[in-house]
Design a protein around this motif. Sequence first.
Motif, PDB file in Angstrom:
ATOM      1  N   LEU A 128     -53.112  57.628  70.146  1.00  0.00           N
ATOM      2  CA  LEU A 128     -54.021  58.735  69.846  1.00  0.00           C
ATOM      3  C   LEU A 128     -55.566  58.539  70.056  1.00  0.00           C
ATOM      4  N   LYS A 129     -56.184  59.097  71.048  1.00  0.00           N
ATOM      5  CA  LYS A 129     -57.754  58.891  71.131  1.00  0.00           C
ATOM      6  C   LYS A 129     -58.414  60.079  71.034  1.00  0.00           C
ATOM      7  N   ARG A 130     -59.335  59.921  70.310  1.00  0.00           N
ATOM      8  CA  ARG A 130     -60.367  60.944  69.712  1.00  0.00           C
ATOM      9  C   ARG A 130     -61.927  60.812  69.721  1.00  0.00           C
ATOM     10  N   LEU A 131     -62.651  61.594  70.239  1.00  0.00           N
ATOM     11  CA  LEU A 131     -64.169  61.479  69.945  1.00  0.00           C
ATOM     12  C   LEU A 131     -64.537  62.144  68.841  1.00  0.00           C
ATOM     13  N   ARG A 132     -64.974  61.783  67.809  1.00  0.00           N
ATOM     14  CA  ARG A 132     -65.165  62.277  66.363  1.00  0.00           C
ATOM     15  C   ARG A 132     -66.789  62.484  66.296  1.00  0.00           C
ATOM     16  N   CYS A 133     -67.104  63.525  65.968  1.00  0.00           N
ATOM     17  CA  CYS A 133     -68.408  64.262  65.763  1.00  0.00           C
ATOM     18  C   CYS A 133     -68.661  64.638  64.212  1.00  0.00           C
ATOM     19  N   ALA A 134     -70.020  64.366  63.780  1.00  0.00           N
ATOM     20  CA  ALA A 134     -70.392  64.703  62.313  1.00  0.00           C
ATOM     21  C   ALA A 134     -71.424  65.694  62.817  1.00  0.00           C
ATOM     22  N   ASP A 135     -71.475  66.867  61.966  1.00  0.00           N
ATOM     23  CA  ASP A 135     -72.540  67.843  62.230  1.00  0.00           C
ATOM     24  C   ASP A 135     -72.799  67.843  63.535  1.00  0.00           C
TER      25      ASP A 135
END
Length: 259
Positions: A128-135
């Motif tokens: 499972l690959k994801r680009l995680r963003c905050a705000d």
Amino acid sequence: MDKKSKEPLYKQLKKALLEYIEENLKEGDALPVESEIENHYGVSRITVRKTIEELVNEGVVTKIQGRGTFVQSRKIIQKAGTITSWTEEMHLRGKKTETKNLIMNEIEPSKKLMVELSLSKNEKVICLKRLRCADGEPISIIINYFRSKFVPGFIKKGLTKESLYEVLEEDYGIQLEKARERVKARIATDLEALELGVSPDSAILHITRVSYLPDGTPFELVEMANRSDRYQYDIEIFGRNKLKAFKAEGEEFHAESKH
């Protein structure tokens, strides 16, 4: 502040202050004085001081005697020593999370995965690959590899929530007991730089984690590439007596995992 909530007031205040800092202040700006925070949020002075103490310990603000409390860092600080989801960490800091570029499939494990997760010959893993963003800002590239046989039907269902660990706990009853992490600094690859929105020669903080089930079975390997300008790793260090206790506990844990 919701005084009927089960969440402690200082945690609610911490989220509110983090949001206030994010939206209104920059590094070096002063926080309102304690009496103003107390009156604005309707909490006690003790709650205000406990909250600010936590923010100081996490490196978000710094107190200067006789001058006040000032914003020190806008970095996201991950505290070592607990197994928490990325989503949970961000929400605790009052940040809105978002997932982009999600890729999920079942794969044949590499030799590294075979060894790290003690896989049997024909066993497969879910990647499972994801680009995680905050705000709205890209912060981390996270790749989770976990054993397919423990999560039947996961690919068909998909990731139904932002937090993978929440899905594992609620849908499969999987709770991770312990983990081993390796942290190193390196230069971002061209693809990582593109996804994270940084220059190709930027430094990143790379974390590798192997997590274990309560019986000592290795379940998951995580690879995280974090922006070093937005992410900080906070490690608590103990004295020699505590270290001896940890070693004894570790030896017991490894002995149990062999059975």
